[in-house]
Write an enzyme that holds these catalytic residues in place. Structure first.
Site, PDB file in Angstrom:
ATOM      1  N   ALA A   1     -51.271  -1.247 -17.319  1.00  0.00           N
ATOM      2  CA  ALA A   1     -52.157  -1.028 -16.175  1.00  0.00           C
ATOM      3  C   ALA A   1     -51.964   0.400 -15.640  1.00  0.00           C
ATOM      4  CB  ALA A   1     -51.865  -2.055 -15.082  1.00  0.00           C
TER       5      ALA A   1
ATOM      6  N   GLY B   1     -54.838  -5.156 -13.083  1.00  0.00           N
ATOM      7  CA  GLY B   1     -54.981  -4.033 -12.161  1.00  0.00           C
ATOM      8  C   GLY B   1     -56.412  -3.911 -11.693  1.00  0.00           C
TER       9      GLY B   1
ATOM     10  N   HIS C   1     -50.052  10.016 -19.188  1.00  0.00           N
ATOM     11  CA  HIS C   1     -51.306   9.456 -19.697  1.00  0.00           C
ATOM     12  C   HIS C   1     -52.360   9.837 -18.657  1.00  0.00           C
ATOM     13  CE1 HIS C   1     -54.404   6.748 -21.066  1.00  0.00           C
ATOM     14  NE2 HIS C   1     -54.364   6.066 -19.947  1.00  0.00           N
TER      15      HIS C   1
ATOM     16  N   SER D   1     -53.406   7.978 -30.551  1.00  0.00           N
ATOM     17  CA  SER D   1     -54.336   7.401 -31.539  1.00  0.00           C
ATOM     18  C   SER D   1     -55.622   8.214 -31.578  1.00  0.00           C
ATOM     19  CB  SER D   1     -54.708   5.962 -31.177  1.00  0.00           C
ATOM     20  OG  SER D   1     -53.608   5.135 -31.326  1.00  0.00           O
TER      21      SER D   1
ATOM     22  N   VAL E   1     -50.532   4.350 -15.638  1.00  0.00           N
ATOM     23  CA  VAL E   1     -49.526   3.595 -16.383  1.00  0.00           C
ATOM     24  C   VAL E   1     -48.105   4.149 -16.248  1.00  0.00           C
ATOM     25  CG1 VAL E   1     -49.909   4.730 -18.628  1.00  0.00           C
ATOM     26  CG2 VAL E   1     -49.041   2.404 -18.539  1.00  0.00           C
TER      27      VAL E   1
HETATM   28  P1  6V0 Z   1     -60.344  -5.654 -15.788  1.00  0.00           P
HETATM   29  O1  6V0 Z   1     -61.294  -6.062 -16.859  1.00  0.00           O
HETATM   30  O2  6V0 Z   1     -60.819  -5.455 -14.392  1.00  0.00           O
HETATM   31  O3  6V0 Z   1     -59.127  -6.688 -15.806  1.00  0.00           O
HETATM   32  C1  6V0 Z   1     -58.103  -6.692 -14.873  1.00  0.00           C
HETATM   33  C2  6V0 Z   1     -57.624  -8.116 -14.756  1.00  0.00           C
HETATM   34  O4  6V0 Z   1     -56.492  -8.130 -13.879  1.00  0.00           O
HETATM   35  C3  6V0 Z   1     -58.664  -9.066 -14.167  1.00  0.00           C
HETATM   36  O5  6V0 Z   1     -58.836 -10.190 -15.022  1.00  0.00           O
HETATM   37  C4  6V0 Z   1     -58.059  -9.472 -12.827  1.00  0.00           C
HETATM   38  O6  6V0 Z   1     -58.407 -10.777 -12.425  1.00  0.00           O
HETATM   39  C5  6V0 Z   1     -56.577  -9.328 -13.134  1.00  0.00           C
HETATM   40  N1  6V0 Z   1     -55.767  -9.250 -11.934  1.00  0.00           N
HETATM   41  C6  6V0 Z   1     -55.980  -8.518 -10.812  1.00  0.00           C
HETATM   42  N2  6V0 Z   1     -55.003  -8.735  -9.927  1.00  0.00           N
HETATM   43  C7  6V0 Z   1     -54.139  -9.603 -10.492  1.00  0.00           C
HETATM   44  C8  6V0 Z   1     -52.936 -10.213 -10.071  1.00  0.00           C
HETATM   45  N3  6V0 Z   1     -52.406  -9.959  -8.872  1.00  0.00           N
HETATM   46  N4  6V0 Z   1     -52.330 -11.068 -10.909  1.00  0.00           N
HETATM   47  C9  6V0 Z   1     -52.846 -11.351 -12.124  1.00  0.00           C
HETATM   48  N5  6V0 Z   1     -53.985 -10.796 -12.589  1.00  0.00           N
HETATM   49  C10 6V0 Z   1     -54.624  -9.948 -11.767  1.00  0.00           C
HETATM   50  O7  6V0 Z   1     -59.635  -4.277 -16.175  1.00  0.00           O
HETATM   51  P2  6V0 Z   1     -59.304  -3.751 -17.657  1.00  0.00           P
HETATM   52  O8  6V0 Z   1     -58.812  -4.878 -18.459  1.00  0.00           O
HETATM   53  O9  6V0 Z   1     -60.428  -2.926 -18.152  1.00  0.00           O
HETATM   54  O10 6V0 Z   1     -58.100  -2.758 -17.350  1.00  0.00           O
HETATM   55  C11 6V0 Z   1     -56.832  -3.255 -16.987  1.00  0.00           C
HETATM   56  C12 6V0 Z   1     -55.898  -2.118 -16.668  1.00  0.00           C
HETATM   57  O11 6V0 Z   1     -55.622  -1.368 -17.871  1.00  0.00           O
HETATM   58  C13 6V0 Z   1     -56.486  -1.105 -15.671  1.00  0.00           C
HETATM   59  O12 6V0 Z   1     -55.472  -0.681 -14.785  1.00  0.00           O
HETATM   60  C14 6V0 Z   1     -56.922   0.034 -16.567  1.00  0.00           C
HETATM   61  O13 6V0 Z   1     -56.982   1.258 -15.883  1.00  0.00           O
HETATM   62  C15 6V0 Z   1     -55.819   0.000 -17.597  1.00  0.00           C
HETATM   63  N6  6V0 Z   1     -56.083   0.700 -18.842  1.00  0.00           N
HETATM   64  C16 6V0 Z   1     -55.011   1.329 -19.400  1.00  0.00           C
HETATM   65  C17 6V0 Z   1     -55.155   2.069 -20.538  1.00  0.00           C
HETATM   66  C18 6V0 Z   1     -53.958   2.757 -21.109  1.00  0.00           C
HETATM   67  O14 6V0 Z   1     -54.059   3.552 -22.048  1.00  0.00           O
HETATM   68  N7  6V0 Z   1     -52.787   2.499 -20.581  1.00  0.00           N
HETATM   69  C19 6V0 Z   1     -56.412   2.175 -21.167  1.00  0.00           C
HETATM   70  C20 6V0 Z   1     -57.480   1.493 -20.641  1.00  0.00           C
HETATM   71  C21 6V0 Z   1     -57.387   0.712 -19.435  1.00  0.00           C
END
Ligand code: 6V0
Length: 317
Positions: free
Chosen positions: A125, A85, A181, A156, A128
């Site tokens: 993502a 995301g 969330h 948690s 969520v």
């Molecule tokens: P990040 O470190 O920017 O990683 C996101 C990854 O997604 C990157 O490696 C991108 O290349 C990849 N990506 C983007 N588009 C695509 C696609 N079309 N296909 C495949 N991969 C793709 O973000 P981070 O890892 O920190 O966060 C990821 C998501 O988790 C975000 O939406 C956050 O908001 C969410 N979180 C959710 C939480 C929860 O409690 N549910 C908590 C923390 C973060």
């Protein structure tokens, strides 16, 4: 349906190898979960690098096949975890983010389903609850096979904070954050227990006031902002929650966990994924534990659901 109890080769595909995804991969490898672990991301160098890095842990953990793959690898997977995301940019509204991440999500769910995938989706993502709902819609899967991380991380955080306050092990705190969330979530204190004792009664005995509990609830809601201010993102906590959910699926545990579950009349709600305790096993969502909320909490749940439904309606319009 796959019978995970007799299967001796389990496969998990991670989509989104960023901070959350790579921490989740590390947690899975350390726990010795899944014989095959595949990493998919638009940045191929990153997935290849992570696979090479993670395979070095095999000397000290159970041997695993860890590799960089693509959507065709999902066909025989048991679980697909989505942590891909875009992060929120300054000046961007929540709805802008919803629209952007819904586009990314649909570009993921379609090829996963086209691969013949017949397992369980686990979505983390953000936002969520909306992306979990959209995964269900885009995939056409039964709702039991789509699970959101929901309020697992928030729960948690609440348990850790309560454990510090009451000076007990966080694993003995039975308290849940419920609802979205996000900002409208709430601590279901009225039903919470510590070592079978009602939390509110124990608080009274220990001179812990309602204000103290309200502050813990507030700090829980804001902890992500605090972590983001200090290190830019939060990932270890949520990654461990995702590992725990995946473990409950792979080991067919019937574990009661806080997740983002599809409701079917519980709390008077339908057509929504929202944070609640639920039973997780090899089939995914085996049942929602409907917490007997107090009137005040029922109101908070209804408000939280209304917030989510509005954003879902605007985002999926
Ligand atoms: P990040 O470190 O920017 O990683 C996101 C990854 O997604 C990157 O490696 C991108 O290349 C990849 N990506 C983007 N588009 C695509 C696609 N079309 N296909 C495949 N991969 C793709 O973000 P981070 O890892 O920190 O966060 C990821 C998501 O988790 C975000 O939406 C956050 O908001 C969410 N979180 C959710 C939480 C929860 O409690 N549910 C908590 C923390 C973060």
């Amino acid at each position: 349906m796959k019978d995970l109890t007799t299967k001796n080769h389990q496969k998990v595909v991670l989509v989104g190898d960023g901070a959350v995804g790579s921490s989740y991969a590390y947690s899975m490898i350390n726990q010795g979960l899944a014989e095959e672990f595949v990493i998919v991301d638009v940045i191929k160098d990153r997935t290849e690098g992570d696979a090479l890095d993670l395979e070095d842990a095999q000397v000290f953990t159970a041997p695993k096949k860890v590799y960089s793959g693509d959507y065709s690898d999902c066909g025989d997977a048991d679980v697909v975890v989505i942590t891909a995301g875009a992060p929120q940019k300054p000046g961007e509204t929540r709805l802008d983010l919803v629209n952007k991440n819904l586009k990314i999500l649909s570009s993921i769910v379609k090829p996963v389903v086209d691969s013949g995938f017949d397992g369980i989706f686990v979505v983390a993502a953000n936002p969520v609850d909306i992306l979990t709902y959209a995964t269900w819609k885009f995939s056409g899967f039964p709702k039991e096979k789509v699970i959101g991380s929901g309020t697992s991380l928030d729960t948690s955080r609440l348990r850790v904070a309560l454990a510090k306050k009451f000076n007990v092990d966080p694993r003995n705190v039975d308290a849940y954050i419920m609802g979205e969330h996000g900002d409208s979530e709430f601590a279901a204190y009225d039903e919470a227990t510590i070592g079978t004792k009602p939390l509110k009664a124990l608080a009274k005995e220990q001179g812990i006031t309602d204000d103290d509990l309200a502050k813990i609830e507030d700090d829980t809601r804001n902890k992500a902002y605090e972590i983001i201010n200090k290190k830019g993102a939060t990932f270890y906590g949520v990654a461990t929650c995702l590992m725990r959910i995946t473990k409950a699926i792979l080991r067919d545990e019937n574990a009661i966990l806080p997740i983002g579950a599809a409701l079917d009349g519980e709390y008077g709600l339908n057509d929504i994924f929202i944070g609640t305790p639920a039973i997780i096993n090899g089939s995914g969502l085996a049942g929602v534990i409907e917490v007997p909320l107090s009137d005040r909490e029922k109101d908070l749940m209804a408000k939280s659901a209304a917030t989510l439904k509005q954003v879902t309606k605007d985002g999926l319009a």
